[in-house]
Design an enzyme around this catalytic site. Structure first.
Site, PDB file in Angstrom:
ATOM      1  N   SER A   3      27.309 102.761 -23.242  1.00 59.74           N
ATOM      2  CA  SER A   3      26.895 104.056 -22.722  1.00 59.74           C
ATOM      3  C   SER A   3      26.811 103.996 -21.186  1.00 59.74           C
ATOM      4  O   SER A   3      27.800 103.669 -20.539  1.00 59.74           O
ATOM      5  CB  SER A   3      25.570 104.470 -23.367  1.00 59.74           C
ATOM      6  OG  SER A   3      25.314 105.829 -23.184  1.00 59.74           O
ATOM      7  N   ASP A  25      29.839 108.898 -33.364  1.00 56.32           N
ATOM      8  CA  ASP A  25      29.124 108.972 -32.091  1.00 56.32           C
ATOM      9  C   ASP A  25      29.045 110.428 -31.653  1.00 56.32           C
ATOM     10  O   ASP A  25      30.061 111.049 -31.337  1.00 56.32           O
ATOM     11  CB  ASP A  25      29.868 108.144 -31.036  1.00 56.32           C
ATOM     12  CG  ASP A  25      29.085 108.011 -29.733  1.00 56.32           C
ATOM     13  OD1 ASP A  25      28.276 108.901 -29.419  1.00 56.32           O
ATOM     14  OD2 ASP A  25      29.294 107.016 -29.018  1.00 56.32           O
ATOM     15  N   HIS A  69      26.158 106.208 -32.022  1.00 51.07           N
ATOM     16  CA  HIS A  69      26.104 105.786 -30.617  1.00 51.07           C
ATOM     17  C   HIS A  69      25.102 104.635 -30.473  1.00 51.07           C
ATOM     18  O   HIS A  69      23.904 104.848 -30.300  1.00 51.07           O
ATOM     19  CB  HIS A  69      25.685 106.970 -29.747  1.00 51.07           C
ATOM     20  CG  HIS A  69      25.748 106.709 -28.270  1.00 51.07           C
ATOM     21  ND1 HIS A  69      26.915 106.761 -27.554  1.00 51.07           N
ATOM     22  CD2 HIS A  69      24.776 106.403 -27.370  1.00 51.07           C
ATOM     23  CE1 HIS A  69      26.673 106.517 -26.285  1.00 51.07           C
ATOM     24  NE2 HIS A  69      25.379 106.281 -26.152  1.00 51.07           N
TER      25      HIS A  69
END
Length: 328
Positions: free
Chosen positions: A36, A122, A156
């Protein structure tokens, strides 16, 4: 989860009592990874220092300089929105930054090994964003030097073999129990001749003072960062270095996180068997000047316009810390 957090808190307190041993590191073949915002930072750090950072693994992030020094641009195109990412413009920016010596000469990128991952479940980062990252790197490196994994039904988070929350959820500590060893897969691609993970860990996690080692550039980092040092590296063997950047809300002081990211990605077991130290730099949250309430790494410019270059504050701080490790 609260019990896990409390255990991590007390373990962190024990870690902090340790001191840094004198290390012998070969930094000329350093590798980096991140998820991320940490994935964005891993890409920035790699491209800024591609003369000595030779491989990168990125989970759920987008292309270098995607935000173009603007939070509004970051939100409109680089997370889960559908605004078109101007890849050619970003590639031109990389070339200009290289020509101006703001980043390493891009010729060093040609032989880099790049591993990219995006889960099909995600919902935080749109797959088109990570697709653009893969396309950007493919334009900078040689053929067959990139592996893009984008078919796994994961949310995610950082996928692990057996630690974390349900694989289709993105909740703290953002480690997914997916029966998929992302650490093994990324390292097997970006490092040569990788040996299987150690069955029993012989290394130790050591806390370091990032403010002291990183100097003025470390103002947006937490005071404490972490090293995982295999026994043989602590005893003087010349070892390599891997830097792992956590994601937003994944820094060690965040609620329900502690040292879980530092301990449970799976990277440490491979460090034991492959002679490398792992550095886990840590950010901190701030609500004003700069505004960073989730403790994200800077990939949109909250530390200054040069955030993605060698002189960017966070990149410079991590570099100073890394260079200081050889001096113990």
């Amino acid at each position: 989860m609260r019990k896990i957090f409390l255990l991590a808190f007390f373990y962190t307190s024990a870690i902090c009592a340790s001191s840094i041993p004198s290390l012998s590191l070969d930094l000329s073949h350093t590798t980096v990874s991140g998820i991320s915002s940490g994935g964005y930072m891993a890409g920035q750090f790699h491209i800024a220092h591609s003369d000595w950072v030779k491989g990168v693994a990125i989970i759920a992030a987008g292309p270098y300089y995607c935000a173009e020094n603007s939070l509004s641009v970051a939100l409109s195109r680089c997370i889960n929105k559908q605004e078109t990412i101007p890849l050619q413009k970003l590639l031109s920016h990389i070339k200009q930054s290289s020509d101006a010596a703001k980043i390493a000469d891009i010729k060093h990128l040609e032989d880099a090994k790049v591993w990219i991952f995006h889960g099909t479940k995600d919902e935080k980062v749109n797959q088109s964003v990570t697709d653009a990252l893969a396309q950007q790197y493919q334009a900078l490196i040689k053929n067959n030097q990139l592996e893009y994994v984008n078919t796994q039904p994961f949310a995610h988070h950082f996928p692990t073999q057996s630690y974390g929350t349900a694989c289709d959820q993105s909740v703290a500590p953002y480690l997914g129990n997916c029966e998929y060893n992302a650490a093994a897969n990324m390292l097997s691609f970006i490092l040569p001749n990788v040996k299987p993970a150690a069955a029993v860990s012989t290394g130790e996690i050591i806390a370091i003072n990032q403010q002291q080692l990183g100097g003025d550039s470390a103002s947006t980092l937490a005071e404490t960062g972490y090293l995982y040092i295999p026994k043989q590296c602590k005893e003087g063997l010349k070892c390599q270095l891997h830097i792992s950047f956590h994601g937003c809300n994944q820094y060690s002081a965040a609620e329900d996180i502690g040292t879980q990211y530092v301990e449970h990605t799976g990277l440490n077991q491979f460090a034991d068997s492959n002679d490398f130290v792992v550095f886990y730099p840590q950010t901190k949250k701030s609500l004003y000047m700069p505004m960073n309430p989730q403790g994200c790494w800077d990939w949109w410019g909250y530390t200054g316009a040069d955030y993605s270059t060698r002189s960017g504050k966070q990149i410079n701080a991590v570099t100073q810390i890394v260079q200081s490790l050889n001096a113990g």
